[in-house]
Each structure stands twice: as structure tokens, then as C-alpha cells.
Design a protein around this motif. Sequence first.
Motif, PDB file in Angstrom:
ATOM      1  N   ASP A  20     -17.321   2.025 -21.868  1.00 18.52           N
ATOM      2  CA  ASP A  20     -16.934   0.647 -22.173  1.00 18.52           C
ATOM      3  C   ASP A  20     -17.207   0.365 -23.647  1.00 18.52           C
ATOM      4  OD1 ASP A  20     -16.457  -2.032 -22.402  1.00 18.52           O
ATOM      5  OD2 ASP A  20     -17.909  -2.653 -20.878  1.00 18.52           O
ATOM      6  N   ILE A  21     -16.134   0.296 -24.443  1.00 17.96           N
ATOM      7  CA  ILE A  21     -16.285   0.035 -25.882  1.00 17.96           C
ATOM      8  C   ILE A  21     -15.744  -1.338 -26.258  1.00 17.96           C
ATOM      9  CG2 ILE A  21     -16.287   2.476 -26.529  1.00 17.96           C
ATOM     10  CD1 ILE A  21     -13.305   2.024 -27.363  1.00 17.96           C
ATOM     11  N   ILE A  24     -17.474  -2.838 -29.241  1.00 21.73           N
ATOM     12  CA  ILE A  24     -17.767  -1.810 -30.232  1.00 21.73           C
ATOM     13  C   ILE A  24     -18.068  -2.393 -31.609  1.00 21.73           C
ATOM     14  CG2 ILE A  24     -15.328  -1.442 -30.859  1.00 21.73           C
ATOM     15  CD1 ILE A  24     -15.970   1.555 -31.051  1.00 21.73           C
ATOM     16  N   VAL A  49     -19.590   9.751 -25.957  1.00 16.55           N
ATOM     17  CA  VAL A  49     -20.645   8.890 -25.421  1.00 16.55           C
ATOM     18  C   VAL A  49     -21.344   9.690 -24.326  1.00 16.55           C
ATOM     19  CG1 VAL A  49     -21.221   6.751 -24.207  1.00 16.55           C
ATOM     20  CG2 VAL A  49     -19.413   6.752 -25.942  1.00 16.55           C
ATOM     21  N   GLY A  53     -25.426   6.758 -22.685  1.00 19.21           N
ATOM     22  CA  GLY A  53     -24.739   5.711 -23.433  1.00 19.21           C
ATOM     23  C   GLY A  53     -24.820   5.841 -24.943  1.00 19.21           C
ATOM     24  N   ARG A  80     -24.868   1.748 -31.993  1.00 20.80           N
ATOM     25  CA  ARG A  80     -24.859   1.061 -30.709  1.00 20.80           C
ATOM     26  C   ARG A  80     -25.020   2.046 -29.549  1.00 20.80           C
ATOM     27  NH1 ARG A  80     -21.972  -2.815 -33.587  1.00 20.80           N
ATOM     28  NH2 ARG A  80     -22.089  -4.924 -32.712  1.00 20.80           N
ATOM     29  N   THR A  81     -25.290   1.471 -28.378  1.00 19.38           N
ATOM     30  CA  THR A  81     -25.163   2.229 -27.140  1.00 19.38           C
ATOM     31  C   THR A  81     -24.079   1.547 -26.303  1.00 19.38           C
ATOM     32  OG1 THR A  81     -26.915   0.938 -26.071  1.00 19.38           O
ATOM     33  CG2 THR A  81     -27.555   3.013 -27.136  1.00 19.38           C
ATOM     34  N   TYR A  82     -23.453   2.310 -25.414  1.00 18.72           N
ATOM     35  CA  TYR A  82     -22.312   1.827 -24.653  1.00 18.72           C
ATOM     36  C   TYR A  82     -22.483   2.174 -23.171  1.00 18.72           C
ATOM     37  CZ  TYR A  82     -20.495   1.959 -29.407  1.00 18.72           C
ATOM     38  OH  TYR A  82     -20.335   1.799 -30.760  1.00 18.72           O
TER      39      TYR A  82
END
Length: 206
Positions: A20-21, A24, A49, A53, A80-82
Motif C-alpha cells: 500500500d503506497i 507514499i 517492500v 514493510g 517510510r514504511t508501508y
Amino acid sequence: MSMIIIAALAAASSALTSPDISKIMSFGDYPQWALRKNESAAAKIEFFVDRDGKPRGCTVVAHIGSQQLAQEICGLVSKRTYPPAKLADGTQTLGFVRTIVSFYIPGAAGANDVARARMPADLEFNVKTSLLKAESAERYLTLQVAPDGTVQDCVPKRAYKESRVGDEWAKFCENRSLLLQPVRLDRVGQPATYVTDIKIAIIPEG
């Protein structure tokens, strides 16, 4: 009735999904030096990823506008983490993302070209006009790819706020030999199972 609802929610949550970006990048991530100079850029990027994540291996494949700004995008993405990719049974797995990230100031030099940047289609299909009413259409498919690049699972990617995907889109998953993907390596350099999205363009025939 409550048991039926719970079961339906559980089934929906375990569908094949790519990372899930959706969050982003935001305008708050716009580098200050680029804002001061009215610099704009769109970067086509690729990255993994992992199951936890965390992104890795981000590269800029192509760009429009400021090269310096485009090269900074991977650094911003990697902070970031996703939510990771999931297989149909809910197991978290490696994901591979290809997308375009854009920074632009309306009215600035080159901003219009940056704003129009879009991912090209990976595959194009000609279909009878009975399938689609529009002159053309685009849709993403989410694929589960085996270590050898063959497609093990395929579902139409549901668009934002879309309650369902029509059955006509699912037919493009039937011929998986057309959807063959590159082999991707995990952290230790071994071919890995991964989930990714591809973009298909539908061109109706008269």
C-alpha cells in the motif's frame, strides 16, 4: 447475521494485495531548496517492500524536470514504511513497486509536463466494444509471481473507493503466459516469490 458479516470482512482482508503506497508522499515532503527555486520533477521509480514493510533498493528509472529533485525522491521514499504485500491467505510477502512520484508547483516552468506524467501500460489488449463503453480504459492487475517469473495468482486491483471490480476485468488474468514477469531477488540474492501490480490498457475495437 453478525457471523456472516465477520466472515465477509475476513475474506476481504485476506485477498491478494500489493504494498500500500497510497501515502507514499505529501506536499510536506517537498524539499525546501526545490520550493525556493520553483523546481519540479516527476520520477519513475522502482523499489522492493520487504515483509516488515521496509523499502529497499529504490532506483530512479526515468525522470522529467529537475534531475536533482528527481534523485532525491528515492531517499524520501526510503524513509517510510508501508503496509506490505499479502498473499491470498493473508501471509505477508515481498512486494515490488513501480510508480511515479511527482513534485510540482502550478505555474512554474515545466510544471505542466510533470503534472501529466503517468505510468505507461505494461500490456495492451484490443477487445470488442461490447466489453467497454469508453473509448479506452486502463486497469491494474495484482500478480503473485513465482521465483521463476511465472504468475501464480492474479486479481484485478480495486480502485480507490470502488466497491467491486467487474467480471470483465478478471478475464485478463486467465492467460497467465502473457503476464510473465522478471525474476526478482530477495535480500540474500535468491529468486523470490513476490507481489506486484502491472498496468493494462484496453483498446476497444469497432
